[in-house]
Design an enzyme around this catalytic site. Structure first.
Site, PDB file in Angstrom:
ATOM      1  N   HIS A 130     -13.909  37.139  10.895  1.00 26.38           N
ATOM      2  CA  HIS A 130     -13.121  35.899  10.769  1.00 26.38           C
ATOM      3  C   HIS A 130     -12.749  35.729   9.293  1.00 26.38           C
ATOM      4  O   HIS A 130     -13.252  34.843   8.600  1.00 26.38           O
ATOM      5  CB  HIS A 130     -13.977  34.724  11.273  1.00 26.38           C
ATOM      6  CG  HIS A 130     -13.192  33.483  11.600  1.00 26.38           C
ATOM      7  ND1 HIS A 130     -11.816  33.397  11.480  1.00 26.38           N
ATOM      8  CD2 HIS A 130     -13.607  32.255  12.047  1.00 26.38           C
ATOM      9  CE1 HIS A 130     -11.429  32.182  11.834  1.00 26.38           C
ATOM     10  NE2 HIS A 130     -12.481  31.480  12.181  1.00 26.38           N
ATOM     11  N   CYS A 262     -18.734  26.611   9.774  1.00 25.02           N
ATOM     12  CA  CYS A 262     -17.310  26.870  10.018  1.00 25.02           C
ATOM     13  C   CYS A 262     -16.740  25.940  11.085  1.00 25.02           C
ATOM     14  O   CYS A 262     -15.522  25.784  11.173  1.00 25.02           O
ATOM     15  CB  CYS A 262     -17.108  28.323  10.406  1.00 25.02           C
ATOM     16  SG  CYS A 262     -18.025  28.796  11.888  1.00 25.02           S
TER      17      CYS A 262
HETATM   18  N1   CP Z   1     -13.650  27.556  12.478  1.00 25.45           N
HETATM   19  C1   CP Z   1     -12.701  27.849  13.390  1.00 25.45           C
HETATM   20  O1   CP Z   1     -12.091  28.930  13.386  1.00 25.45           O
HETATM   21  O2   CP Z   1     -12.460  26.866  14.298  1.00 25.45           O
HETATM   22  P1   CP Z   1     -11.537  26.972  15.603  1.00 25.45           P
HETATM   23  O3   CP Z   1     -12.243  27.908  16.552  1.00 25.45           O
HETATM   24  O4   CP Z   1     -11.430  25.582  16.118  1.00 25.45           O
HETATM   25  O5   CP Z   1     -10.210  27.543  15.191  1.00 25.45           O
HETATM   26  N1  NVA Z   2     -18.813  32.664  15.694  1.00 21.56           N
HETATM   27  C1  NVA Z   2     -17.940  31.690  16.315  1.00 21.56           C
HETATM   28  C2  NVA Z   2     -16.974  31.143  15.315  1.00 21.56           C
HETATM   29  C3  NVA Z   2     -16.075  30.057  15.822  1.00 21.56           C
HETATM   30  C4  NVA Z   2     -15.071  29.624  14.818  1.00 21.56           C
HETATM   31  C5  NVA Z   2     -17.222  32.321  17.494  1.00 21.56           C
HETATM   32  O1  NVA Z   2     -16.785  33.480  17.377  1.00 21.56           O
HETATM   33  O2  NVA Z   2     -17.106  31.671  18.536  1.00 21.56           O
END
Ligand code: CP
Ligand code: NVA
Length: 303
Positions: A130, A262
């Site tokens: 991410h 996050c």
């Molecule tokens: N932190 C983040 O990516 O949030 P969303 O999944 O809401 O986009």
């Molecule tokens: N680790 C989480 C982050 C969400 C923004 C996921 O992948 O669901």
């Protein structure tokens, strides 16, 4: 750099330039300024998973810069790589739009998009990483700590996509990261090896949250159950016992430690409500910075 798929692929100067552009654009927009560098440009936004922050902040960022975002749900296009191969989608979209961002399960999906698209491809979260999140996080850390270099980041929880991108950011930008995970949920050896190859000893693992937070400037956590892992929920909640970022954990850390997440946060699981609402928490500054970083990223890649 045509694409933004992983922080590990990016030269340090490129990452620093993005951070400085984010700061400049944040100041510009806060004082009522506008930069319409993407007037007439379009961004296709493909989502295989839910999203609040990423979707809305990219949509606003693109609009702010004068461009047009197009939000695409998997069912609109018959699924990513299901109705037609991803390599065909990439080439078709490249004839229509100026950039593609995608949130996918498999990381290979964004890699395939990037390989076959002639326009920039942005990773908006995969099971593996991410990067937009980690860069917005570094921006937030720089604002709150006044520096990035030698900041001690303690990641407590699952060795997941967010942890991996933070480890690559630590390696490229000079932070020190300790990752505390229960057995079986550690960050993979390959990630640690690649990070430490770039910056020796920048990332280490422990099974003890108190060890990770002892010298921390920042304590960071994320959900124990990422999108796509819902059927493992019961086992994960049991396995992560003792890893909640709670007031007791904050007391084991230096006074004034900042807490990051996050989001979305599952209060009562990876973070207590009290910590989330405490003055230590900077998670909404962090969420806001997604917008500022992504404006910079779109300007850099699409203009
Ligand atoms: N932190 C983040 O990516 O949030 P969303 O999944 O809401 O986009
Ligand atoms: N680790 C989480 C982050 C969400 C923004 C996921 O992948 O669901």
């Amino acid at each position: 750099m045509k694409d933004f798929l992983s922080i590990i692929d990016c030269p340090v100067d490129f990452l620093k330039e993005l951070l400085d552009m984010s700061t400049a654009l944040k100041a510009l927009y806060r004082t009522g300024g506008r930069d319409l560098c993407l007037a007439g440009r379009t961004l296709a936004m493909l989502f295989e998973k839910p999203s609040l922050r990423t979707r809305i902040s990219f949509q606003v960022a693109m609009t702010d810069l004068g461009g047009s975002p197009i939000y695409v749900k998997p069912e609109d296009i018959g699924g990513l790589g299901k109705r037609e191969p991803i390599k065909d989608m990439a080439r078709v979209l490249s004839r229509y739009v100026d950039g593609i961002m995608a949130r996918t399960f498999e990381h290979k999906a964004v890699m395939d998009l990037a390989e076959f698209a002639t326009v920039p491809v942005i990773n908006a979260l995969t099971d593996w990483s991410h990067p937009c999140q980690a860069m917005a996080d570094v921006l937030t850390i720089r604002e709150h700590c006044g520096r990035i270099e030698a900041v001690n980041l303690a990641f407590v929880g699952d060795g997941n996509n967010v942890a991996r991108s933070l480890a690559f950011a630590a390696a490229r930008l000079g932070m020190k990261m300790v990752v505390a995970c229960p057995a079986g949920y550690e960050l993979d050896e390959e990630t640690i090896r690649r990070a430490n190859q770039i910056s020796p000893d920048c990332v280490r693992q422990t099974a003890e949250p108190s060890d990770a937070v002892a010298d921390a400037d920042i304590i960071y956590t994320d959900t124990w159950v990422s999108m796509g892992q819902e059927n493992e929920k019961a086992k994960r909640l049991a396995d992560f016992e003792g890893f909640q970022v709670d007031m007791k954990m904050l007391e084991a850390a230096p006074a004034g430690v900042k807490v990051m997440h996050c989001l979305p946060a599952y209060r009562g699981f990876e973070i207590s409500d009290q910590v989330a609402e405490s003055p230590n928490s900077i998670m909404f500054d962090q969420a806001e910075n997604r917008l500022h970083f992504q404006r910079a990223l779109l300007k850099k890649l699409l203009s």
